[in-house]
Write an enzyme that holds these catalytic residues in place. Structure first.
Site, short mmCIF file in Angstrom:
data_model
loop_
_atom_site.label_atom_id
_atom_site.label_comp_id
_atom_site.label_asym_id
_atom_site.label_seq_id
_atom_site.Cartn_x
_atom_site.Cartn_y
_atom_site.Cartn_z
N ASP A 1 43.51 -60.72 -67.61
CA ASP A 1 42.07 -60.96 -67.49
C ASP A 1 41.69 -62.25 -68.23
O ASP A 1 40.53 -62.66 -68.23
CB ASP A 1 41.24 -59.74 -67.95
CG ASP A 1 41.38 -59.44 -69.43
OD1 ASP A 1 42.24 -60.06 -70.10
OD2 ASP A 1 40.63 -58.57 -69.92
N SER A 2 42.69 -62.92 -68.82
CA SER A 2 42.49 -64.29 -69.30
C SER A 2 42.11 -65.19 -68.13
O SER A 2 41.68 -66.33 -68.33
CB SER A 2 43.75 -64.80 -70.00
OG SER A 2 44.90 -64.57 -69.21
N ASP B 1 46.13 -56.68 -65.02
CA ASP B 1 45.41 -56.42 -66.27
C ASP B 1 44.02 -55.90 -65.88
O ASP B 1 43.20 -56.66 -65.38
CB ASP B 1 45.31 -57.75 -67.03
CG ASP B 1 44.92 -57.57 -68.48
OD1 ASP B 1 44.88 -56.43 -68.95
OD2 ASP B 1 44.68 -58.61 -69.12
N LYS C 1 47.81 -52.84 -66.81
CA LYS C 1 47.71 -52.89 -68.28
C LYS C 1 46.29 -52.51 -68.67
O LYS C 1 45.32 -52.95 -68.05
CB LYS C 1 48.05 -54.30 -68.80
CG LYS C 1 47.88 -54.43 -70.31
CD LYS C 1 48.49 -55.71 -70.85
CE LYS C 1 47.60 -56.92 -70.75
NZ LYS C 1 46.31 -56.80 -71.47
N GLU D 1 43.69 -51.98 -72.21
CA GLU D 1 43.51 -52.20 -73.65
C GLU D 1 43.08 -50.92 -74.33
O GLU D 1 42.31 -50.14 -73.77
CB GLU D 1 42.43 -53.28 -73.89
CG GLU D 1 42.88 -54.68 -73.47
CD GLU D 1 41.86 -55.75 -73.83
OE1 GLU D 1 40.88 -55.45 -74.55
OE2 GLU D 1 42.05 -56.90 -73.39
N GLU E 1 49.12 -57.44 -79.70
CA GLU E 1 48.47 -58.76 -79.84
C GLU E 1 48.03 -58.97 -81.28
O GLU E 1 47.24 -58.16 -81.82
CB GLU E 1 47.28 -58.87 -78.87
CG GLU E 1 46.61 -60.25 -78.96
CD GLU E 1 45.79 -60.66 -77.77
OE1 GLU E 1 45.71 -59.89 -76.78
OE2 GLU E 1 45.20 -61.76 -77.83
O1 KIV Z 1 44.81 -61.45 -70.30
C1 KIV Z 1 45.84 -61.84 -70.84
O2 KIV Z 1 46.32 -62.96 -70.61
C2 KIV Z 1 46.50 -60.94 -71.79
C3 KIV Z 1 47.68 -61.45 -72.55
C4 KIV Z 1 47.25 -62.38 -73.61
C5 KIV Z 1 48.50 -60.35 -73.09
O3 KIV Z 1 46.08 -59.83 -71.95
#
Ligand code: KIV
Length: 260
Positions: free
Chosen positions: A45-46, A84, A113, A115, A178
């Site tokens: 989600d980056s 994510d 993934k 959180e 993280e």
């Molecule tokens: O969204 C992302 O890029 C991440 C990584 C930094 C693990 O969650």
């Protein structure tokens, strides 16, 4: 077609070497990550900060994630692809959360993934029972920045260790750690029973993850201590674009060798 990496492949590899994961968002990044032999492509989600230009990850929607997951899963033929799950897509009641994660699998991801520690453990259990592989993510969890009044890391050792244990017991196949202090991530890695993937969590994790754009030097102003930049993309790309502009303006490009 190359063989797609499986969870069993990852677990076996983790017995003898470190695992690698890099984020990917589009055909360009997915193909590069795949060709480099990186084990896992994370549709992070980056996306929100790197591709969409947002201040944080909170504005990423499920639709955005599904769109980019579909592209990455098509273009990365070998890597294990993880979607994510964006903020809001799994905090909306368990049934809706399961449906959203299944949508990510239908878009082509091999796993999702999420959180959070204890607060998502029931959901992790339900997802794994439903056949959706889950990677956990503890330590600094960027989707919580409003709740924690800014980027704050939960550094409380016993909570982190208990969260890791609970997530692994709930069925998570791997955990992102993280910004977890080195000795705590060592303890988690030695005790939780599933491969740990660190970012700013020291060398003792089972593997490492970096954001594609950060490691290639797309944003030189982003300089966290953990980040190693493996090339200066921005500098090189800017140089190339400026050269192109000056050659077109000066009549140097296209030359006879570029013309029909
Ligand atoms: O969204 C992302 O890029 C991440 C990584 C930094 C693990 O969650």
């Amino acid at each position: 077609m190359p063989k797609r990496t499986t969870i069993r492949d990852l677990q076996k590899a983790a017995e003898s070497r470190k695992l690698t994961m890099v984020t990917a968002y589009d055909a360009f990044s997915a193909r590069l990550v795949d060709e480099a032999g990186i084990d896992m492509a994370l549709v992070g989600d980056s996306l929100g900060t790197t591709v969409q230009g947002r201040a944080n990850t909170l504005g990423v929607s499920l639709e955005h994630t599904l769109y980019h997951t579909e592209i990455v899963a098509r273009c990365a033929e070998r890597a294990f692809v993880i979607a994510d799950m964006p903020f809001g897509s799994y905090q909306c009641g368990e049934n809706a959360a399961v449906a959203n994660c299944i949508a990510a699998i239908k878009a082509g991801a091999q796993g999702v993934k999420l959180e959070g520690g204890a607060r998502v453990s029931k959901l992790v259990h339900r997802l794994t029972q439903a056949g959706v592989p889950v990677m956990g993510h503890i330590g600094f969890t960027p989707q919580s920045i409003n709740a924690t009044s800014g980027p704050r890391l939960n550094k409380e050792e016993e909570t982190l260790v208990a969260d890791a244990k609970l997530l692994a017991e709930s069925g998570a196949f791997s955990l992102v750690l993280e910004m977890v202090p080195t000795e705590i991530s060592r303890r988690i890695t030695e005790t939780c029973g599933v491969p740990t993937i660190g970012i700013g969590a020291g060398p003792h994790c089972s593997g490492q993850v970096l954001v594609f754009f950060d490691m290639l030097g797309y944003s030189p102003e982003f300089t966290p201590r953990f980040l190693k930049r493996y090339m200066n993309f921005k500098e090189q790309a800017l140089g190339a674009l400026k050269k192109y502009k000056s050659e077109v303006e000066g009549g140097k490009y296209p030359g006879p060798e570029h013309s029909y």
